[in-house]
Design an enzyme around this catalytic site. Sequence first.
Site, short mmCIF file in Angstrom:
data_model
loop_
_atom_site.label_atom_id
_atom_site.label_comp_id
_atom_site.label_asym_id
_atom_site.label_seq_id
_atom_site.Cartn_x
_atom_site.Cartn_y
_atom_site.Cartn_z
N HIS A 2 0.84 -1.18 0.00
CA HIS A 2 0.00 0.00 0.00
C HIS A 2 0.89 1.25 0.00
O HIS A 2 1.25 1.72 -1.07
CB HIS A 2 -0.96 -0.08 1.21
CG HIS A 2 -2.01 0.97 1.22
ND1 HIS A 2 -3.24 0.78 1.80
CD2 HIS A 2 -2.02 2.23 0.73
CE1 HIS A 2 -3.97 1.87 1.66
NE2 HIS A 2 -3.25 2.76 1.01
N TYR A 4 19.07 21.70 18.14
CA TYR A 4 18.90 22.12 16.75
C TYR A 4 17.82 23.19 16.68
O TYR A 4 16.85 23.12 17.43
CB TYR A 4 18.51 20.91 15.91
CG TYR A 4 18.36 21.19 14.43
CD1 TYR A 4 19.44 21.07 13.56
CD2 TYR A 4 17.13 21.61 13.92
CE1 TYR A 4 19.29 21.32 12.20
CE2 TYR A 4 16.99 21.87 12.56
CZ TYR A 4 18.07 21.72 11.71
OH TYR A 4 17.92 21.99 10.37
#
Lengths: 232, 232, 232, 232
Positions: A171, A229
């Site tokens: 899928h 970050y």
Amino acid sequence: MNYKDIREECCEANIALPRTGLVDLTFGNVSVLDAAAGVFAIKPSGVDYAALKPEDMVIVDLEGQTVAGELRFSSDTPTHRCLFLAFAEHGVRSIVHTHSRKAVAFAQAAIEIPCLGTTHCDYFNGPVPVTRDMTAAEVQGAYEWETGNVIVERFAELNPMEIAAVLVRNHGPFAWGVSGAKAVETAQALEIVADMALHSLSLNPTVCPAPNYLREKHFFRKHGAGAYYGQK
Amino acid sequence: MNYKDIREECCEANIALPRTGLVDLTFGNVSVLDAAAGVFAIKPSGVDYAALKPEDMVIVDLEGQTVAGELRFSSDTPTHRCLFLAFAEHGVRSIVHTHSRKAVAFAQAAIEIPCLGTTHCDYFNGPVPVTRDMTAAEVQGAYEWETGNVIVERFAELNPMEIAAVLVRNHGPFAWGVSGAKAVETAQALEIVADMALHSLSLNPTVCPAPNYLREKHFFRKHGAGAYYGQK
Amino acid sequence: MNYKDIREECCEANIALPRTGLVDLTFGNVSVLDAAAGVFAIKPSGVDYAALKPEDMVIVDLEGQTVAGELRFSSDTPTHRCLFLAFAEHGVRSIVHTHSRKAVAFAQAAIEIPCLGTTHCDYFNGPVPVTRDMTAAEVQGAYEWETGNVIVERFAELNPMEIAAVLVRNHGPFAWGVSGAKAVETAQALEIVADMALHSLSLNPTVCPAPNYLREKHFFRKHGAGAYYGQK
Amino acid sequence: MNYKDIREECCEANIALPRTGLVDLTFGNVSVLDAAAGVFAIKPSGVDYAALKPEDMVIVDLEGQTVAGELRFSSDTPTHRCLFLAFAEHGVRSIVHTHSRKAVAFAQAAIEIPCLGTTHCDYFNGPVPVTRDMTAAEVQGAYEWETGNVIVERFAELNPMEIAAVLVRNHGPFAWGVSGAKAVETAQALEIVADMALHSLSLNPTVCPAPNYLREKHFFRKHGAGAYYGQK
């Protein structure tokens, strides 16, 4: 109640899909949860992204009933509902489903996306897993709900906030996050790392994953209490 | 001092990154050195390129201290600093880091980019090397600084002006040059030659590099005292 | 004489290169011949396509001397001159050189582009050949002129109007035609068939070429006296 | 009669081709049938898409004669005519021919596109087949008509509304549908599933097709009496 906030967040995230290149034709949808109200907003089925407006979003409760909205909800709605029921307690507020091509290539090949480098580690603290084959009974029964179940089953020993995506076998990908924007970003990162991994595997079919210490360094550089970050 | 020149050069080079297709999301940054002042300008961490202005650039000295700028510098700043300390004497004034996809594919596969043709030779006088695996101690310690160190170690016997790029293993490319524009151009050329090499290797896994005499002809046609490419 | 016609045709064809996606950075050039005047127009070396104007084209005679134009001609000019000297009698009036990526992949792998289907047959009446390795003496001598010579040598038994392109080994493609527009179209078709062949070979490494009768049917449906494709 | 409706539907569908990325240069055409009138509209041969207007469409009857229009019809017209004669009774009203690159890669490799996942199942209820080699007599005779015949032969035991596309060996894809827009959408889906399959096969050359029960679930979720995809 008109669920203005989740309608807008959901609409904006759905509209972002074709711009990211993740979605061909109408192969993708985003949902956004309002946990307090016990409902989520989701894209209507088979409608072009260009035409979507917040009022087109369908509001569905956690039993699967439409509580607001004129249109028919996405046929994948039971999968989203199943994932919210299992993952909301971990902080998942938005789910994205696409047929992005490289992630689908892995899903069709039934191969997990290995963690080969820091682009992957920045988003996923391990390989992106593939679900097991669904049985004929599951597919012929409550198919979309069972699709959610095989995902939840696959995450029995995984933390959905550390591995915020999955490949449904034969899928394609589902990704999630704390907001519509974050879930879409994760779906983008998933496609990028699938693309990179595909080419690394073509260059070296026996390539090794990145060392655990590198993976953890990068993942926790961007996520959790020790992250450094971005801007404060 | 407000470092106007390097702020502008650095901002312009950072803004160029998404336009070149080298950068997805916020995976890239450029720095520009003012060797006389002993400082460099660098992109702030995790900020969208579309919004960047020269005054957002962070000015950092060669000891790693912010000397001007309101924002947090890129988390890769210690790598840039380490490279300037080693390579500035060779003429390197700007460093570009990206996660451009084909170069990353080689970095993840731990395979150097072989010099297969004149597109490569026009930019790099030999294969683009891969750094060694970093140790757990290096990754868990001053990780970004150590990333610079493994690059410098790899260049012990290489001239950084003849091989103006490197692939950090399990991570991605760094490229450099005499200016922000040149460093970005080299990062583009790197991605292009990685793409070409990937397909040549797919067609012929045992392909040979270009002969040395062809490589040197092309490299020195464009670089150094005998160059005859472009306008005077 | 100011060679207005070939300057304009040449400028327009050069400007088309980046729009076709065939050219990265400044890796490409087009020339257009005025056979009666014994001169050709060619792109100046290392100049951006966006800035090109007809008056920037350099006019070069068939002995290789600049007869008009302020700028230095493309470093590939001797290759173009060599090809005009050999192929003009067959009707070649324009030559295009690019580093288009899939064609380069074949050139670097030293594999001719096999004629696998009708897209190829519509443009090339056989495989697109690769030149032999150039010797050190050829590369270190009059390199660009010798590049032309190895192409001409490869066409000793080929008709350049039936196979209107070549891959220079370890380098990249040259294509040609009766006009600047036709030569650029052929360079585009070359890159397209290289891309298709790359993927067919990946699916089936021992794939067979299209039958000769199919190749000839398609080629002559579009070329020569019996053509019936397009408008009269 | 001026066939305004099919001219407009046909023109719009042809203009859509380059926008979908399915078509390079002029490699593609669409036709639209008016079954009651016994005629179809088709693109003129070798004309740029950008310039097409409804009045440029050529109106052809089912015996192959032009009944309206100034321009020469597409050289592929007899193939379209042959398919309308065979498939109109199943509901086919529009046919699209392209040389879309990944579908061509399968056609050239003479490999059917296997049904590997739900993207495929949403459009095609089985693999997309490849026609047999055409004989020299067929190619040298009424080539374009015979191209239609080998397609019809291949569909002897297939339902053209369940498998609404085919790969002509050494050539490329034809797709069809109940309208110009639907036929173009099917041609797009075909290229997408070819792209995904190419990469799945690269990851796992012995990959298995999706289970029959999954294929049927998805196909009939979108097609036929039990469909529940999209809005009512």
